[in-house]
Scaffold this motif. Structure first.
Motif, short mmCIF file in Angstrom:
data_model
loop_
_atom_site.label_atom_id
_atom_site.label_comp_id
_atom_site.label_asym_id
_atom_site.label_seq_id
_atom_site.Cartn_x
_atom_site.Cartn_y
_atom_site.Cartn_z
N ARG A 198 -55.81 -78.66 -38.85
CA ARG A 198 -55.56 -77.78 -39.98
C ARG A 198 -54.06 -77.70 -40.29
O ARG A 198 -53.28 -77.36 -39.41
CB ARG A 198 -56.09 -76.38 -39.67
CG ARG A 198 -57.60 -76.38 -39.46
CD ARG A 198 -58.09 -75.12 -38.74
NE ARG A 198 -57.73 -73.90 -39.42
CZ ARG A 198 -58.46 -73.31 -40.37
NH1 ARG A 198 -59.59 -73.85 -40.75
NH2 ARG A 198 -58.07 -72.20 -40.93
N ILE A 199 -53.71 -78.00 -41.53
CA ILE A 199 -52.32 -77.93 -41.98
C ILE A 199 -52.20 -76.78 -42.98
O ILE A 199 -52.90 -76.77 -43.99
CB ILE A 199 -51.86 -79.24 -42.63
CG1 ILE A 199 -51.98 -80.41 -41.64
CG2 ILE A 199 -50.41 -79.10 -43.13
CD1 ILE A 199 -51.66 -81.77 -42.24
N PHE A 200 -51.34 -75.83 -42.67
CA PHE A 200 -51.09 -74.69 -43.56
C PHE A 200 -49.85 -75.02 -44.38
O PHE A 200 -48.77 -75.20 -43.83
CB PHE A 200 -50.86 -73.43 -42.74
CG PHE A 200 -51.04 -72.15 -43.51
CD1 PHE A 200 -50.39 -71.93 -44.71
CD2 PHE A 200 -51.85 -71.15 -43.01
CE1 PHE A 200 -50.57 -70.75 -45.42
CE2 PHE A 200 -52.02 -69.95 -43.71
CZ PHE A 200 -51.38 -69.75 -44.91
N ILE A 201 -50.01 -75.15 -45.69
CA ILE A 201 -48.91 -75.49 -46.59
C ILE A 201 -48.50 -74.24 -47.36
O ILE A 201 -49.33 -73.60 -48.02
CB ILE A 201 -49.34 -76.60 -47.57
CG1 ILE A 201 -49.66 -77.88 -46.79
CG2 ILE A 201 -48.24 -76.84 -48.61
CD1 ILE A 201 -50.32 -78.97 -47.61
N VAL A 206 -45.91 -85.91 -39.75
CA VAL A 206 -46.99 -84.96 -39.49
C VAL A 206 -47.89 -85.48 -38.36
O VAL A 206 -48.23 -84.76 -37.43
CB VAL A 206 -47.80 -84.68 -40.78
CG1 VAL A 206 -49.11 -84.00 -40.47
CG2 VAL A 206 -46.97 -83.83 -41.73
N LYS A 207 -48.25 -86.75 -38.44
CA LYS A 207 -49.12 -87.35 -37.40
C LYS A 207 -48.47 -87.26 -36.02
O LYS A 207 -49.17 -87.05 -35.03
CB LYS A 207 -49.44 -88.81 -37.74
CG LYS A 207 -50.47 -88.95 -38.84
CD LYS A 207 -50.75 -90.41 -39.14
CE LYS A 207 -51.91 -90.53 -40.11
NZ LYS A 207 -52.18 -91.91 -40.47
N ARG A 208 -47.15 -87.39 -35.98
CA ARG A 208 -46.45 -87.30 -34.69
C ARG A 208 -46.68 -85.92 -34.05
O ARG A 208 -46.84 -85.82 -32.84
CB ARG A 208 -44.95 -87.54 -34.92
CG ARG A 208 -44.17 -87.70 -33.63
CD ARG A 208 -42.74 -88.09 -33.91
NE ARG A 208 -42.02 -86.98 -34.53
CZ ARG A 208 -40.95 -87.11 -35.28
NH1 ARG A 208 -40.46 -88.30 -35.55
NH2 ARG A 208 -40.34 -86.07 -35.78
N TYR A 209 -46.71 -84.87 -34.86
CA TYR A 209 -46.91 -83.52 -34.32
C TYR A 209 -48.37 -83.20 -34.05
O TYR A 209 -48.67 -82.30 -33.28
CB TYR A 209 -46.31 -82.46 -35.28
CG TYR A 209 -44.81 -82.52 -35.33
CD1 TYR A 209 -44.05 -82.12 -34.25
CD2 TYR A 209 -44.18 -83.03 -36.45
CE1 TYR A 209 -42.66 -82.21 -34.29
CE2 TYR A 209 -42.79 -83.12 -36.50
CZ TYR A 209 -42.04 -82.71 -35.42
OH TYR A 209 -40.67 -82.80 -35.47
N LEU A 210 -49.27 -83.91 -34.69
CA LEU A 210 -50.70 -83.58 -34.57
C LEU A 210 -51.46 -84.56 -33.65
O LEU A 210 -52.67 -84.62 -33.72
CB LEU A 210 -51.35 -83.56 -35.96
CG LEU A 210 -50.87 -82.42 -36.86
CD1 LEU A 210 -51.53 -82.50 -38.22
CD2 LEU A 210 -51.12 -81.06 -36.23
#
Length: 120
Positions: free
Chosen positions: A4-7, A115-119
């Protein structure tokens, strides 16, 4: 279960671009257009990553970064900001614990890689 990404972003065009980039990759997207709404919703939404603009109505991106890092320190936060915003603001974001900073306009591929690096 999708990540889940909160923008938190008040510019509709940027929201549409981000939704497109992340939905295509299978992420679940949560949108907020002002800082106060975001701070109220983050605890219930439990996002895997937060992406926030720095200049927002109601509460600033810096206030959101501080709130997340004080209460959900393991949640990565990426700050988005228009080129030319004060360098001091960027430094303040890092002092508050922001994990990454991306200048607008951004490269969709670079943004996705970060983003992928953090998720993972």
């Amino acid at each position: 279960m999708p990540k889940r990404i909160f923008i938190i972003e008040d510019d509709n065009m940027t929201i549409q671009i981000l939704k497109y980039i992340f939905s295509k990759e299978g992420y679940e997207i949560i949108i907020s257009k002002d800082g106060l709404d975001a701070i109220e919703r983050i605890p219930e939404e439990k996002p895997d990553l937060v992406m926030t603009d720095i200049l927002l109505p109601m509460k600033s991106g810096l206030e959101i970064i501080k709130f997340i890092k004080d209460n959900f320190s393991k949640t990565p936060v990426i700050a988005l900001s228009s080129l030319g915003e004060e360098e001091a603001t960027v430094l303040d974001a890092f002092k508050l614990g922001v994990d990454d900073f991306i200048a607008k306009p951004f490269s969709p591929n670079e943004l996705l890689l970060r983003v992928k690096r953090y998720l993972k």
